[in-house]
Motif scaffolding. Structure first.
Motif, PDB file in Angstrom:
ATOM      1  N   LEU A 126       2.988   4.911   4.886  1.00  0.00           N
ATOM      2  CA  LEU A 126       4.026   4.848   5.927  1.00  0.00           C
ATOM      3  C   LEU A 126       3.525   5.399   7.247  1.00  0.00           C
ATOM      4  O   LEU A 126       3.832   4.860   8.325  1.00  0.00           O
ATOM      5  CB  LEU A 126       5.261   5.617   5.457  1.00  0.00           C
ATOM      6  N   ALA A 127       2.750   6.465   7.193  1.00  0.00           N
ATOM      7  CA  ALA A 127       2.193   7.039   8.423  1.00  0.00           C
ATOM      8  C   ALA A 127       1.294   6.032   9.119  1.00  0.00           C
ATOM      9  O   ALA A 127       1.301   5.914  10.357  1.00  0.00           O
ATOM     10  CB  ALA A 127       1.432   8.320   8.099  1.00  0.00           C
ATOM     11  N   ALA A 128       0.510   5.289   8.326  1.00  0.00           N
ATOM     12  CA  ALA A 128      -0.356   4.266   8.913  1.00  0.00           C
ATOM     13  C   ALA A 128       0.479   3.172   9.576  1.00  0.00           C
ATOM     14  O   ALA A 128       0.114   2.655  10.641  1.00  0.00           O
ATOM     15  CB  ALA A 128      -1.254   3.678   7.833  1.00  0.00           C
ATOM     16  N   LEU A 129       1.590   2.828   8.966  1.00  0.00           N
ATOM     17  CA  LEU A 129       2.453   1.794   9.538  1.00  0.00           C
ATOM     18  C   LEU A 129       3.034   2.223  10.872  1.00  0.00           C
ATOM     19  O   LEU A 129       3.037   1.444  11.838  1.00  0.00           O
ATOM     20  CB  LEU A 129       3.586   1.459   8.563  1.00  0.00           C
ATOM     21  N   VAL A 130       3.562   3.431  10.971  1.00  0.00           N
ATOM     22  CA  VAL A 130       4.204   3.844  12.223  1.00  0.00           C
ATOM     23  C   VAL A 130       3.177   4.088  13.324  1.00  0.00           C
ATOM     24  O   VAL A 130       3.508   4.001  14.504  1.00  0.00           O
ATOM     25  CB  VAL A 130       5.096   5.089  12.014  1.00  0.00           C
ATOM     26  N   ARG A 131       1.915   4.389  12.923  1.00  0.00           N
ATOM     27  CA  ARG A 131       0.870   4.543  13.937  1.00  0.00           C
ATOM     28  C   ARG A 131       0.470   3.196  14.525  1.00  0.00           C
ATOM     29  O   ARG A 131       0.100   3.099  15.690  1.00  0.00           O
ATOM     30  CB  ARG A 131      -0.378   5.206  13.326  1.00  0.00           C
ATOM     31  N   ASP A 132       0.538   2.170  13.724  1.00  0.00           N
ATOM     32  CA  ASP A 132       0.129   0.836  14.171  1.00  0.00           C
ATOM     33  C   ASP A 132       1.174  -0.186  13.738  1.00  0.00           C
ATOM     34  O   ASP A 132       0.973  -0.942  12.791  1.00  0.00           O
ATOM     35  CB  ASP A 132      -1.243   0.486  13.579  1.00  0.00           C
ATOM     36  N   PRO A 133       2.314  -0.212  14.443  1.00  0.00           N
ATOM     37  CA  PRO A 133       3.420  -1.086  14.010  1.00  0.00           C
ATOM     38  C   PRO A 133       3.214  -2.562  14.330  1.00  0.00           C
ATOM     39  O   PRO A 133       3.970  -3.409  13.857  1.00  0.00           O
ATOM     40  CB  PRO A 133       4.616  -0.527  14.780  1.00  0.00           C
ATOM     41  N   GLY A 134       2.224  -2.870  15.145  1.00  0.00           N
ATOM     42  CA  GLY A 134       2.005  -4.267  15.508  1.00  0.00           C
ATOM     43  C   GLY A 134       3.208  -4.839  16.234  1.00  0.00           C
ATOM     44  O   GLY A 134       3.759  -4.209  17.138  1.00  0.00           O
TER      45      GLY A 134
ATOM     46  N   GLN B 229       7.380   2.126  -0.513  1.00  0.00           N
ATOM     47  CA  GLN B 229       8.680   2.446  -1.113  1.00  0.00           C
ATOM     48  C   GLN B 229       8.577   2.525  -2.638  1.00  0.00           C
ATOM     49  O   GLN B 229       9.180   3.402  -3.276  1.00  0.00           O
ATOM     50  CB  GLN B 229       9.696   1.381  -0.701  1.00  0.00           C
ATOM     51  N   ALA B 230       7.805   1.610  -3.221  1.00  0.00           N
ATOM     52  CA  ALA B 230       7.640   1.629  -4.670  1.00  0.00           C
ATOM     53  C   ALA B 230       6.922   2.901  -5.120  1.00  0.00           C
ATOM     54  O   ALA B 230       7.315   3.530  -6.116  1.00  0.00           O
ATOM     55  CB  ALA B 230       6.853   0.390  -5.115  1.00  0.00           C
ATOM     56  N   LEU B 231       5.900   3.288  -4.393  1.00  0.00           N
ATOM     57  CA  LEU B 231       5.176   4.509  -4.732  1.00  0.00           C
ATOM     58  C   LEU B 231       6.103   5.721  -4.651  1.00  0.00           C
ATOM     59  O   LEU B 231       6.067   6.614  -5.505  1.00  0.00           O
ATOM     60  CB  LEU B 231       3.976   4.687  -3.796  1.00  0.00           C
ATOM     61  N   HIS B 232       6.936   5.737  -3.622  1.00  0.00           N
ATOM     62  CA  HIS B 232       7.890   6.845  -3.479  1.00  0.00           C
ATOM     63  C   HIS B 232       8.837   6.891  -4.675  1.00  0.00           C
ATOM     64  O   HIS B 232       9.099   7.966  -5.242  1.00  0.00           O
ATOM     65  CB  HIS B 232       8.689   6.690  -2.187  1.00  0.00           C
ATOM     66  N   MET B 233       9.350   5.724  -5.063  1.00  0.00           N
ATOM     67  CA  MET B 233      10.285   5.679  -6.186  1.00  0.00           C
ATOM     68  C   MET B 233       9.618   6.095  -7.498  1.00  0.00           C
ATOM     69  O   MET B 233      10.275   6.582  -8.423  1.00  0.00           O
ATOM     70  CB  MET B 233      10.867   4.267  -6.309  1.00  0.00           C
ATOM     71  N   LEU B 234       8.311   5.919  -7.575  1.00  0.00           N
ATOM     72  CA  LEU B 234       7.567   6.323  -8.757  1.00  0.00           C
ATOM     73  C   LEU B 234       7.141   7.787  -8.717  1.00  0.00           C
ATOM     74  O   LEU B 234       6.464   8.266  -9.627  1.00  0.00           O
ATOM     75  CB  LEU B 234       6.324   5.435  -8.924  1.00  0.00           C
ATOM     76  N   GLY B 235       7.527   8.486  -7.652  1.00  0.00           N
ATOM     77  CA  GLY B 235       7.171   9.894  -7.523  1.00  0.00           C
ATOM     78  C   GLY B 235       5.806  10.138  -6.919  1.00  0.00           C
ATOM     79  O   GLY B 235       5.353  11.291  -6.840  1.00  0.00           O
ATOM     80  N   ARG B 236       5.161   9.098  -6.443  1.00  0.00           N
ATOM     81  CA  ARG B 236       3.829   9.231  -5.825  1.00  0.00           C
ATOM     82  C   ARG B 236       4.018   9.352  -4.309  1.00  0.00           C
ATOM     83  O   ARG B 236       3.602   8.513  -3.529  1.00  0.00           O
ATOM     84  CB  ARG B 236       2.964   8.042  -6.220  1.00  0.00           C
ATOM     85  N   THR B 237       4.703  10.432  -3.933  1.00  0.00           N
ATOM     86  CA  THR B 237       5.156  10.566  -2.548  1.00  0.00           C
ATOM     87  C   THR B 237       4.012  10.763  -1.558  1.00  0.00           C
ATOM     88  O   THR B 237       4.124  10.333  -0.409  1.00  0.00           O
ATOM     89  CB  THR B 237       6.147  11.726  -2.435  1.00  0.00           C
ATOM     90  N   GLN B 238       2.938  11.422  -1.955  1.00  0.00           N
ATOM     91  CA  GLN B 238       1.824  11.624  -1.037  1.00  0.00           C
ATOM     92  C   GLN B 238       1.186  10.288  -0.656  1.00  0.00           C
ATOM     93  O   GLN B 238       0.896  10.027   0.509  1.00  0.00           O
ATOM     94  CB  GLN B 238       0.767  12.532  -1.681  1.00  0.00           C
ATOM     95  N   GLU B 239       0.999   9.416  -1.656  1.00  0.00           N
ATOM     96  CA  GLU B 239       0.443   8.090  -1.385  1.00  0.00           C
ATOM     97  C   GLU B 239       1.402   7.272  -0.514  1.00  0.00           C
ATOM     98  O   GLU B 239       0.978   6.550   0.398  1.00  0.00           O
ATOM     99  CB  GLU B 239       0.175   7.360  -2.694  1.00  0.00           C
ATOM    100  N   ALA B 240       2.692   7.388  -0.831  1.00  0.00           N
ATOM    101  CA  ALA B 240       3.681   6.655  -0.041  1.00  0.00           C
ATOM    102  C   ALA B 240       3.650   7.112   1.412  1.00  0.00           C
ATOM    103  O   ALA B 240       3.671   6.289   2.340  1.00  0.00           O
ATOM    104  CB  ALA B 240       5.075   6.876  -0.626  1.00  0.00           C
TER     105      ALA B 240
END
Length: 292
Positions: free
Chosen positions: A240-248, A225-236
């Protein structure tokens, strides 16, 4: 020996005083209370007798009676007020009457407000309500008496009230007093930074909280979320994609929040179809995404 079962209408009311004294010496406070109450029905008690009655009622666990007697002493202006207010506060707290305890603690004068006073005041205030607790923590801090866990509790109360800037102020005070605690509270401070619109600070706190043993999904989500707010949307988006693939063991709603953030990152990059899909996944999991 004087019998302790004197009739209430004994010809000499002061016999009840003697019986109360005997009961007190025998460590039978409930009996002493009964005799002193009968005595009070015949004549006005002296200040010492009223304190005696309150003390015996306290020992007997008759806290309502004790509070009533301390209140009478306060109303009469006789006795040491600070000591009496503290007695009332402690007894109200024992009965679970937090608001009454807080009101009594607030009557204690400044010179009598020691470290124990501030601990008990903030304890009562925290059980009355969020605003009362925050006011009590602020007063304790101003008096130089608050510290440690009280600062952390104040930070959490402000965060829960949607006051992130105030929360961060108290978090900073807490960490300054206990630097080793920084990794333990990094995630919650990071969330407060996000809420305050301070994404760079959120990343700093994520870094403090992240250790070889701790790199949980909550930290990754805050970082994204912080990366997104900083405009680093690709990193964000990558995080996030890694999180939804492996939500635990994350809840469905939490995963939905991640999808909502994925939608925002896709939208920010002009990938509107992907954004719509991610928002749909978020809704399906009970999250309520807000497009940017």
């Amino acid at each position: 020996a004087l019998p302790l079962d004197l009739p209430a209408a004994a010809s000499d009311p002061d016999l009840h005083r003697v019986a109360a004294l005997v009961a007190t010496r025998r460590r039978e406070p409930a009996i002493a209370v009964r005799h002193l109450q009968v005595l009070a029905s015949h004549r006005a008690l002296t200040v010492d007798e009223r304190r005696w009655l309150a003390g015996q009622a306290e020992e007997a666990g008759q806290w309502t009676v004790a509070v009533a007697e301390y209140d009478r002493l306060l109303a009469s202006g006789q006795g040491r007020a600070d000591e009496l207010w503290q007695k009332v506060a402690e007894l109200e707290a024992r009965q679970g009457h937090a608001a009454a305890a807080l009101a009594a603690w607030q009557q204690v004068s400044s010179p009598a407000r020691d470290a124990t006073y501030w601990r008990r005041l903030t304890w009562a205030a925290a059980r009355v309500g969020r605003r009362e607790a925050l006011d009590a923590y602020a007063a304790a801090f101003a008096a130089g008496a608050a510290g440690g866990e009280q600062w952390l509790e104040a930070a959490r109360l402000h965060a829960g009230a949607g006051e992130p800037e105030d929360a961060l102020l108290w978090y900073e005070r807490y960490v300054a007093s206990a630097p080793a605690a920084a990794p333990e509270i990094g995630a919650e401070v990071g969330r407060a930074c996000l809420a305050a619109g301070r994404p760079a600070d959120a990343l700093t706190w994520v870094a403090k909280a992240r250790t070889p043993q701790v790199n949980d999904r909550a930290l990754v989500a805050i970082e994204a979320q912080a990366l997104h707010m900083l405009g680093r949307t690709q990193e964000a988006a990558a995080r996030l994609a890694a999180l939804v693939r492996d939500p635990g063991a994350s809840t469905s709603h939490t995963v939905g929040e991640w999808f909502a953030w994925l939608g925002r990152t896709a939208q920010a990059r002009g990938r509107l179809l992907d954004a719509s899909s991610y928002f749909g996944e978020a809704l399906a999991r009970g999250a309520t995404p807000t497009a940017e």
